[in-house]
Enzyme design. Sequence first.
Site, PDB file in Angstrom:
ATOM      1  N   ARG A   1       0.838  -1.196   0.000  1.00 57.95           N
ATOM      2  CA  ARG A   1       0.000   0.000   0.000  1.00 57.95           C
ATOM      3  C   ARG A   1       0.877   1.253   0.000  1.00 57.95           C
ATOM      4  O   ARG A   1       1.940   1.290   0.659  1.00 57.95           O
ATOM      5  CB  ARG A   1      -0.862  -0.012   1.261  1.00 57.95           C
ATOM      6  CG  ARG A   1      -1.877   1.120   1.377  1.00 57.95           C
ATOM      7  CD  ARG A   1      -2.984   0.985   0.389  1.00 57.95           C
ATOM      8  NE  ARG A   1      -4.155   1.776   0.724  1.00 57.95           N
ATOM      9  CZ  ARG A   1      -5.164   1.948  -0.126  1.00 57.95           C
ATOM     10  NH1 ARG A   1      -5.148   1.405  -1.327  1.00 57.95           N
ATOM     11  NH2 ARG A   1      -6.213   2.656   0.220  1.00 57.95           N
TER      12      ARG A   1
ATOM     13  N   THR B   1      -8.654   0.006 -10.225  1.00 60.40           N
ATOM     14  CA  THR B   1      -8.166  -1.191  -9.543  1.00 60.40           C
ATOM     15  C   THR B   1      -8.289  -2.420 -10.429  1.00 60.40           C
ATOM     16  O   THR B   1      -9.116  -2.475 -11.326  1.00 60.40           O
ATOM     17  CB  THR B   1      -8.933  -1.434  -8.218  1.00 60.40           C
ATOM     18  OG1 THR B   1      -8.929  -0.256  -7.463  1.00 60.40           O
ATOM     19  CG2 THR B   1      -8.368  -2.573  -7.424  1.00 60.40           C
TER      20      THR B   1
ATOM     21  N   THR C   1      -3.787  -1.221  -7.452  1.00 60.66           N
ATOM     22  CA  THR C   1      -4.570  -0.054  -7.869  1.00 60.66           C
ATOM     23  C   THR C   1      -3.716   1.202  -7.954  1.00 60.66           C
ATOM     24  O   THR C   1      -2.635   1.264  -7.357  1.00 60.66           O
ATOM     25  CB  THR C   1      -5.703   0.170  -6.839  1.00 60.66           C
ATOM     26  OG1 THR C   1      -6.580   1.192  -7.307  1.00 60.66           O
ATOM     27  CG2 THR C   1      -5.171   0.590  -5.476  1.00 60.66           C
TER      28      THR C   1
ATOM     29  N   GLU D   1      -3.866   7.733  -4.250  1.00 60.73           N
ATOM     30  CA  GLU D   1      -4.344   6.876  -3.151  1.00 60.73           C
ATOM     31  C   GLU D   1      -4.621   7.640  -1.861  1.00 60.73           C
ATOM     32  O   GLU D   1      -5.420   7.200  -1.036  1.00 60.73           O
ATOM     33  CB  GLU D   1      -3.305   5.783  -2.878  1.00 60.73           C
ATOM     34  CG  GLU D   1      -3.914   4.460  -2.478  1.00 60.73           C
ATOM     35  CD  GLU D   1      -4.656   3.790  -3.619  1.00 60.73           C
ATOM     36  OE1 GLU D   1      -5.852   3.526  -3.460  1.00 60.73           O
ATOM     37  OE2 GLU D   1      -4.035   3.554  -4.675  1.00 60.73           O
TER      38      GLU D   1
ATOM     39  N   ASP E   1      -7.949   8.209  -0.302  1.00 58.36           N
ATOM     40  CA  ASP E   1      -8.625   7.189   0.516  1.00 58.36           C
ATOM     41  C   ASP E   1      -8.574   7.528   2.006  1.00 58.36           C
ATOM     42  O   ASP E   1      -9.253   6.899   2.805  1.00 58.36           O
ATOM     43  CB  ASP E   1      -8.014   5.797   0.288  1.00 58.36           C
ATOM     44  CG  ASP E   1      -8.617   5.092  -0.923  1.00 58.36           C
ATOM     45  OD1 ASP E   1      -9.516   5.675  -1.562  1.00 58.36           O
ATOM     46  OD2 ASP E   1      -8.197   3.961  -1.230  1.00 58.36           O
TER      47      ASP E   1
ATOM     48  N   SER F   1      -7.924   0.965   2.895  1.00 53.50           N
ATOM     49  CA  SER F   1      -8.323   0.416   1.600  1.00 53.50           C
ATOM     50  C   SER F   1      -9.554  -0.464   1.768  1.00 53.50           C
ATOM     51  O   SER F   1      -9.885  -0.891   2.880  1.00 53.50           O
ATOM     52  CB  SER F   1      -7.171  -0.415   1.033  1.00 53.50           C
ATOM     53  OG  SER F   1      -7.593  -1.146  -0.096  1.00 53.50           O
ATOM     54  N   SER F   2     -10.210  -0.745   0.644  1.00 55.04           N
ATOM     55  CA  SER F   2     -11.296  -1.736   0.620  1.00 55.04           C
ATOM     56  C   SER F   2     -10.886  -2.995  -0.129  1.00 55.04           C
ATOM     57  O   SER F   2     -11.715  -3.895  -0.321  1.00 55.04           O
ATOM     58  CB  SER F   2     -12.526  -1.147  -0.077  1.00 55.04           C
ATOM     59  OG  SER F   2     -12.993  -0.047   0.631  1.00 55.04           O
TER      60      SER F   2
ATOM     61  N   GLY G   1     -13.478  -1.968  -7.612  1.00 55.64           N
ATOM     62  CA  GLY G   1     -14.808  -1.384  -7.403  1.00 55.64           C
ATOM     63  C   GLY G   1     -14.966  -0.503  -6.197  1.00 55.64           C
ATOM     64  O   GLY G   1     -16.056  -0.401  -5.649  1.00 55.64           O
ATOM     65  N   GLY G   2     -13.884   0.154  -5.739  1.00 55.64           N
ATOM     66  CA  GLY G   2     -14.019   1.042  -4.590  1.00 55.64           C
ATOM     67  C   GLY G   2     -14.478   0.259  -3.373  1.00 55.64           C
ATOM     68  O   GLY G   2     -14.139  -0.920  -3.200  1.00 55.64           O
TER      69      GLY G   2
HETATM   70  N1  GLU Z   1      -8.426   2.947  -3.591  1.00 53.37           N
HETATM   71  C1  GLU Z   1      -9.384   1.883  -3.418  1.00 53.37           C
HETATM   72  C2  GLU Z   1      -9.051   1.049  -2.222  1.00 53.37           C
HETATM   73  O1  GLU Z   1      -7.915   0.831  -1.929  1.00 53.37           O
HETATM   74  C3  GLU Z   1      -9.374   0.976  -4.568  1.00 53.37           C
HETATM   75  C4  GLU Z   1      -9.691   1.676  -5.797  1.00 53.37           C
HETATM   76  C5  GLU Z   1     -11.077   1.499  -6.129  1.00 53.37           C
HETATM   77  O2  GLU Z   1     -11.404   0.477  -6.741  1.00 53.37           O
HETATM   78  O3  GLU Z   1     -11.816   2.397  -5.758  1.00 53.37           O
HETATM   79  O4  GLU Z   1      -9.941   0.574  -1.598  1.00 53.37           O
END
Ligand code: GLU
EC number: 2.3.2.2
Length: 630
Positions: free
Chosen positions: A144, A444, A462, A483, A486, A506-507, A528-529
């Site tokens: 990360r 991602t 990502t 990033e 986030d 992160s997700s 997908g966030g």
């Molecule tokens: N930045 C997002 C995360 O780490 C992933 C990117 C996304 O798919 O939104 O959760």
Amino acid sequence: MGFTASALRCSVPRIKGISCHVPGIEEAGVTHTRQVRHLPAVILTAFCALLLVVTYVTPSQAAPREIDKQPTATGYGGAVAALDPYGAEAGLDILRRGGNAVDAAVAASAALGVTRPYDGSIGGGGFMVIYSAETGEVTTIDSRETAPAAVEPDVFIDPETGNPIPFQERRVSGLSVGVPGLVRGWERALSDYGTMPLHRVLQPAIGIAQRGFVVDDEHQRRTENNLAVFRDFTSSSDTFLVDGEAPQAGTVIRNRDLAKTYRLIGRHGSAAFYEGEIAEAIAGAVTNPPVTPGSDRNVRAGEMTTDDLAAYEALEHEPTVVNYRGHQVFGMGPPSSGGSTVGEALNILEGFDLGEMEHADALHHLIESSALAFADRNAYLGDAAYVDVPLQGLLSKEFAAERRALVGDVAAPKPVAAGDPWPYDDGDGGTAGDPATTSEDGSTTHLTVADKHGNVVSYTFTIEQIGGSGITVPGYGFLLNNELTDFEPDPDHPANAPAPGKRPRSSMSPTIVLGPDGEPTAAFGSPGGARIITAALQVAVNQLDLGMSLPEAIAAPRLSNLNGASTGTEPELLNGPEGAALRARGHQLSQLGTIGNVTGVAFLPDGRMQAAAEPERLGGGAAVVLHPSD
Ligand code: GLU
């Protein structure tokens, strides 16, 4: 795979005293210039002509072609599932050459950095979950991004207004760029769990970057969506646009700057990226973004230094794990909220017999469990090096029982409040913060690999938004992440406020499932966030409760509640009987075109592997196996 530097090396005879220029070969890392002392000009000319012919007609260097892709492949010897066929083939190429799943995952990741450059690349970071067949254990590599040392908690507060800087302005700025982690992550994964050196696994990607690839509809669409941003940076329009426009589907594009960057990394290891010319170029692009003259975009500069880059470390962490109906579901712990949120939701769901319910009833329970787990995720999850994360409590069966008691027959009003996992945790204790926001969009990419030894890799990486910060490192061919968006922009959010060196929450939810006998049954993940989490959760439930195969579990329509009033729902569910039944239970549904973009590998009872990707969503993904059986 086709053209590689090593293939070319064989095709260029070593003859002392020859000097001629063969375009493209120097970029492939092949020394081709030698001093002429003795040979007559006519022989020299003939040799150079021959060399050109040999170089350009070598079958392995044929013109880039579109690679056929299929969403499911079943067989033996190794499997790769990725969002794109070039990535899948790069992984397969390394498996074919004797590499293991980690080697192949890095190769596929590097290839996707070329063909899916807006989703994940060396300008960003990721999480790799690894199952070792030798030890039977699961571990994780955290690459990360980190906040540079100069980042203050109020970095995203506009000093003039005192309010958070609007998201798009945060995104397209040097402020949002975290220190990229991917390359150190590759190196750590290879040195601890791989069998091949970095330069070897980068070869397929170098070939694609050098020779080019055929643009598909997704690439064109994603470039078009980023057109205004890319045009505002000289380096991004030079790298990703053709005459200022998006490259058209069906045309071939190359990224020779990225090929050069990969070769430098291959030759000198991660030091080539984190120190010296590339590090300087990264820090330069962050602190002095290469804005196109005449652009009126207000691009805020960041404060990354080469020291920030030199100090970056990829970390190895224990995975998260929950026992779900006799299976062990492994995921990614902090700074990702993926493993804990998928795990908590599964623990809540374990008290309901989903397999015996009508589909709509099972979906009701899925929505309610997701909302409860997201409430806790938003309150407690952050970088565990900076905040006390009650991971044990969040994943305990007792806490899940407490949360399960809140699931009724009708939809609970949302947002639901966070619970208190601390009584179920041995840690230091703490308090819940205010509910945090959850980002919904994102780019991602997720890839999954299994090898003939039984090793499995589930890898999500990502650059955050599609196209990241929009800033390409001049001369090196890759976009920098955004990033740090986030983080919560609010410095008072205890778990996920910005801080120097901290990793934003992160997700990403790379997942590996072991069956009751301790052997892998499936591995999967998604972009997908924040909806990554619900996509992974739903794929797990589809398999473990609803009896679907992995390809069916991936193809099935999805819905996603992030503890908001409304549940994002794909059209097939929204407009079908499930939608009507859920509304009757008080759920508010809103249409989402697609949720997630899953890839995975399943291990069938007969010993075969089954790679699986999306058959339809976002143009479909690519699944390959080494020795197909169907
Ligand atoms: N930045 C997002 C995360 O780490 C992933 C990117 C996304 O798919 O939104 O959760």
